[in-house]
Design an enzyme around this catalytic site. Structure first.
Site: not given
Ligand code: G3I
Length: 372
Positions: A196, A261, A259, A232, A155
């Protein structure tokens, strides 16, 4: 055996029974094996510590062959403090994949999000260069020879085609990109190295900027192997995807849908789900029709666990399984397309062609038939 798995087996045997009485031999094949039967490398999805033992486990293992870590391989998880590396979760994901005969797309090394404050605060070129090299050497080095690919940079563009503001671009300009690729290549010469990006799904300044960047990198012999189009999508804005995949492939690099959806503007209605069906088939066909497209990765299994729910609450139902892990029409559309196109190819290790038990190459109604 998980409850989900027994339900899937029940469905399989019922479907097999149904078709057997109709004179068909039904071969239940995973999306992954059917994608391979169509000459592609994989049909993939995401995995991480939250889903490895979850109720999606059966579907993930049963349908997909390539996995992208959803969050545990990101900078803020692997090196939250300078020089302090945490690989417990990322190792667990790698071991889950290897234990289940699956492959991994590493995601992601250099990204403006999930960056610890100590990285964001860097202003010195030499310091940041050293920090980027050290992080990539540690992360890529740890899984050397065990991953299929890495999303090296993620990105980098704004929607208008300008470079996104990040500590990387602020301090090093565009040079952070060749630096990251050259370092990753040295750290694991076998891994496919991807740039990506999202919103490359329609003509406009962003995909133009991506194509121009690729040409500049190729002119500098930067070791880039492929472009990941996140895909997406918003339902109703999908029609240009095949054409843009072809444009990305015109660079001569591999491409992949990384990715996938397709989110639906709420309220989600049967008519909108019907439209989504066609859109999933269109994207899948878009990849099948481009030889450089190596595979498709979804960004989730069940609508219930999609990132869309929290990030884009005005939208819903973006995936191929509903909140109760029932296959949606979108799944049927992709399954049906891969079967049809895959006719005559190897599927699930069996030579497959569609025949009616009694009848010539094509059945009475010109219907395609399935036999071993
Ligand atoms: O696992 C922790 C948990 O222990 C904690 O209680 C909770 C609250 O803070 O956070 C949890 O971690 C979160 C994780 O997702 C699992 O749910 C992170 O904070 C959160 O930042 C993370 O979000 C991910 C996001 O990227 C940022 O990294 C999403 O799962 C993921 O689907 C999303 O994916 C991105 C791709 O990497 C890049 N392209 C877009 C895509 C969608 O945003």
């Amino acid at each position: 055996m998980t409850r989900t798995l027994s339900f899937i087996n029940l469905r399989r045997s019922f479907t097999t029974l149904l078709l057997a009485t109709a004179g068909y031999h039904y071969v239940e094949a995973s999306l992954n094996s059917m994608m391979q039967a169509n000459g592609k490398l994989y049909f993939g999805n995401i995995i991480d510590t939250n889903t490895m033992q979850g109720n999606e486990d059966g579907v993930l293992k049963g349908e997909f062959g390539m996995f992208t870590p959803e969050y545990s391989w990101k900078w803020n998880r692997i090196q939250p403090e300078k020089g302090q590396f945490h690989f417990n979760d990322s190792d667990a994901v790698m071991e889950w994949a290897e234990a289940n005969g699956k492959q991994i797309r590493g995601h992601t090394l250099v990204w403006h999000q999930n960056i610890p404050d100590w990285v964001d605060a860097i202003t010195d070129k030499e310091d940041l260069t050293k920090v980027i090299k050290d992080h990539i050497n540690k992360a890529v080095g740890r899984y050397k020879g065990r991953v299929y690919a890495w999303d090296v940079v993620n990105e980098v563009f704004n929607e208008d085609g300008t470079f996104r503001d990040s500590v990387f671009y602020r301090v090093l300009g565009e040079d952070f990109i060749p630096l990251a690729f050259r370092t990753a290549r040295d750290a694991d010469p076998n891994a496919k190295l991807y740039i990506n990006e999202y919103n490359l799904d329609y003509a406009g300044p962003k995909i133009d900027a991506m194509l121009n960047l690729i040409h500049r990198l190729q002119a500098q012999n930067v070791p880039i192997d492929a472009i990941g189009s996140q895909t997406h999508l918003t339902s109703g804005r999908v029609s240009e995807v095949p054409a843009q995949l072809k444009r990305l492939a015109s660079t001569g690099l591999d491409i992949a849908v990384t990715e996938l959806d397709i989110r639906i503007k709420r309220p989600v209605t049967p008519a909108k789900l019907q439209q989504q069906k066609g859109e999933y088939a269109l994207v899948t066909k878009g990849c099948l029709d481009v030889p450089a497209c190596v595979g498709i990765s979804m960004w989730g299994v069940s609508d219930k666990n999609s990132w869309v729910k929290e990030a884009l609450p005005a939208f819903g139902a973006p995936l191929m399984w509903d909140g109760n892990l029932r296959r949606k029409g979108a799944y049927g559309a992709v399954d049906g397309l891969l079967r049809k196109v895959g006719e005559g190819a190897e599927m699930a290790g069996a030579k497959v062609s569609v025949t009616r038990r009694h009848g010539g190459r094509r059945g009475r109604h010109g219907k395609r038939r399935l036999s071993l």
